[in-house]
Design an enzyme around this catalytic site. Structure first.
Site, PDB file in Angstrom:
ATOM      1  N   MET A   1       0.848  -1.171   0.000  1.00 12.89           N
ATOM      2  CA  MET A   1       0.000   0.000   0.000  1.00 12.89           C
ATOM      3  C   MET A   1       0.898   1.241   0.000  1.00 12.89           C
ATOM      4  O   MET A   1       1.287   1.727   1.049  1.00 12.89           O
ATOM      5  CB  MET A   1      -0.904  -0.025   1.234  1.00 12.89           C
ATOM      6  CG  MET A   1      -1.823   1.147   1.308  1.00 12.89           C
ATOM      7  SD  MET A   1      -2.951   1.147   2.714  1.00 12.89           S
ATOM      8  CE  MET A   1      -3.784  -0.390   2.543  1.00 12.89           C
ATOM      9  N   PRO A   2       1.248   1.747  -1.166  1.00  9.69           N
ATOM     10  CA  PRO A   2       2.114   2.923  -1.229  1.00  9.69           C
ATOM     11  C   PRO A   2       1.409   4.198  -0.760  1.00  9.69           C
ATOM     12  O   PRO A   2       0.275   4.470  -1.149  1.00  9.69           O
ATOM     13  CB  PRO A   2       2.472   3.031  -2.711  1.00  9.69           C
ATOM     14  CG  PRO A   2       2.152   1.708  -3.303  1.00  9.69           C
ATOM     15  CD  PRO A   2       1.040   1.155  -2.482  1.00  9.69           C
ATOM     16  N   PHE A   3       2.115   4.942   0.076  1.00 12.97           N
ATOM     17  CA  PHE A   3       1.680   6.276   0.478  1.00 12.97           C
ATOM     18  C   PHE A   3       2.696   7.264  -0.065  1.00 12.97           C
ATOM     19  O   PHE A   3       3.900   7.079   0.117  1.00 12.97           O
ATOM     20  CB  PHE A   3       1.634   6.407   2.006  1.00 12.97           C
ATOM     21  CG  PHE A   3       0.428   5.765   2.624  1.00 12.97           C
ATOM     22  CD1 PHE A   3      -0.674   6.523   2.968  1.00 12.97           C
ATOM     23  CD2 PHE A   3       0.404   4.401   2.860  1.00 12.97           C
ATOM     24  CE1 PHE A   3      -1.791   5.931   3.543  1.00 12.97           C
ATOM     25  CE2 PHE A   3      -0.698   3.801   3.432  1.00 12.97           C
ATOM     26  CZ  PHE A   3      -1.800   4.562   3.773  1.00 12.97           C
TER      27      PHE A   3
END
Length: 60
Positions: A1-3
């Site tokens: 889950m890239p932020f």
């Protein structure tokens, strides 16, 4: 889950920020293989007078 967090001096329009978030999301998907639904872009508007690199205030 890239932020992805982007700090900018305030002053960009909502349309500019939407376009930036869209392009950043596309780049993350393209380069990481993460699904678009997993990419989160956070744009932080920094008021003038809140950025002090090397202890010195910087402005726009």
């Amino acid at each position: 889950m890239p932020f992805v967090r982007i700090d900018l001096f305030e002053g960009r329009t909502l349309e500019q920020k939407k376009a930036l978030a869209k392009e950043v999301t596309e780049a993350v998907v393209r380069n990481t293989g993460a699904p678009q639904s997993a990419v989160h872009v956070i744009i932080n508007d920094m008021p003038e007078g809140t950025y002090f690199p090397q202890g010195e205030m910087r402005t726009k």
